[in-house]
Design a protein around this motif. Structure first.
Motif, PDB file in Angstrom:
ATOM      1  N   LYS A   1       0.831  -1.201   0.000  1.00 10.73           N
ATOM      2  CA  LYS A   1       0.000   0.000   0.000  1.00 10.73           C
ATOM      3  C   LYS A   1       0.867   1.253   0.000  1.00 10.73           C
ATOM      4  O   LYS A   1       0.600   2.216  -0.717  1.00 10.73           O
ATOM      5  N   PHE A   2       1.920   1.243   0.819  1.00 13.38           N
ATOM      6  CA  PHE A   2       2.825   2.390   0.878  1.00 13.38           C
ATOM      7  C   PHE A   2       3.502   2.612  -0.471  1.00 13.38           C
ATOM      8  O   PHE A   2       3.566   3.739  -0.961  1.00 13.38           O
ATOM      9  N   LEU A   3       3.981   1.531  -1.078  1.00 11.63           N
ATOM     10  CA  LEU A   3       4.660   1.660  -2.371  1.00 11.63           C
ATOM     11  C   LEU A   3       3.697   2.101  -3.464  1.00 11.63           C
ATOM     12  O   LEU A   3       4.089   2.860  -4.358  1.00 11.63           O
ATOM     13  N   ASP A   4       2.459   1.623  -3.417  1.00  6.65           N
ATOM     14  CA  ASP A   4       1.475   2.064  -4.408  1.00  6.65           C
ATOM     15  C   ASP A   4       1.267   3.575  -4.334  1.00  6.65           C
ATOM     16  O   ASP A   4       1.195   4.248  -5.365  1.00  6.65           O
ATOM     17  N   ALA A   5       1.193   4.104  -3.118  1.00  9.02           N
ATOM     18  CA  ALA A   5       1.028   5.546  -2.954  1.00  9.02           C
ATOM     19  C   ALA A   5       2.254   6.284  -3.497  1.00  9.02           C
ATOM     20  O   ALA A   5       2.121   7.287  -4.207  1.00  9.02           O
ATOM     21  N   GLU A   6       3.434   5.786  -3.178  1.00  9.44           N
ATOM     22  CA  GLU A   6       4.654   6.426  -3.663  1.00  9.44           C
ATOM     23  C   GLU A   6       4.764   6.342  -5.181  1.00  9.44           C
ATOM     24  O   GLU A   6       5.162   7.301  -5.844  1.00  9.44           O
ATOM     25  N   LEU A   7       4.424   5.192  -5.740  1.00 13.84           N
ATOM     26  CA  LEU A   7       4.504   5.026  -7.191  1.00 13.84           C
ATOM     27  C   LEU A   7       3.482   5.903  -7.899  1.00 13.84           C
ATOM     28  O   LEU A   7       3.746   6.403  -8.997  1.00 13.84           O
ATOM     29  N   ASP A   8       2.332   6.101  -7.272  1.00 15.82           N
ATOM     30  CA  ASP A   8       1.324   6.982  -7.854  1.00 15.82           C
ATOM     31  C   ASP A   8       1.861   8.403  -7.941  1.00 15.82           C
ATOM     32  O   ASP A   8       1.701   9.077  -8.967  1.00 15.82           O
ATOM     33  N   ILE A   9       2.527   8.860  -6.893  1.00 14.82           N
ATOM     34  CA  ILE A   9       3.135  10.197  -6.900  1.00 14.82           C
ATOM     35  C   ILE A   9       4.196  10.274  -7.989  1.00 14.82           C
ATOM     36  O   ILE A   9       4.270  11.247  -8.738  1.00 14.82           O
ATOM     37  N   SER A  10       5.012   9.226  -8.104  1.00 13.36           N
ATOM     38  CA  SER A  10       6.073   9.206  -9.118  1.00 13.36           C
ATOM     39  C   SER A  10       5.482   9.224 -10.525  1.00 13.36           C
ATOM     40  O   SER A  10       6.014   9.889 -11.417  1.00 13.36           O
ATOM     41  N   ARG A  11       4.395   8.469 -10.718  1.00 17.69           N
ATOM     42  CA  ARG A  11       3.758   8.453 -12.045  1.00 17.69           C
ATOM     43  C   ARG A  11       3.233   9.831 -12.415  1.00 17.69           C
ATOM     44  O   ARG A  11       3.383  10.280 -13.553  1.00 17.69           O
ATOM     45  N   LYS A  12       2.608  10.501 -11.460  1.00 15.43           N
ATOM     46  CA  LYS A  12       2.083  11.844 -11.729  1.00 15.43           C
ATOM     47  C   LYS A  12       3.226  12.794 -12.063  1.00 15.43           C
ATOM     48  O   LYS A  12       3.124  13.584 -13.006  1.00 15.43           O
TER      49      LYS A  12
END
Length: 71
Positions: free
Chosen positions: A39-50
């Protein structure tokens, strides 16, 4: 004599069951940790994708401006 053998057998069976319960609970905890990290990595990856998407848009825009300007 027979009772002692049965008691030893029951004691071994109980110890095996205890060990299996400990192993099971360990796996449950590991899966909980993995889910939490995921869950933590998904949030971080979402920020990186944006961030990457915004930078790509900026780059495309600049390249188009340079192409128009003839550079």
């Amino acid at each position: 004599m027979q009772d002692q053998k049965i008691e030893k057998l029951v004691a071994v069976a109980v110890n095996i069951i205890k060990m299996l319960v400990i192993v099971y609970l360990g796996f449950v905890e590991v899966f909980k940790i993995i889910k939490s990290v995921q869950k933590f990595l998904d949030a971080e990856l979402d920020i990186s994708r944006k961030w990457a998407s915004q930078n790509y848009s900026i780059l495309k825009k600049r390249l188009a401006e340079q192409k128009i300007a003839g550079v």
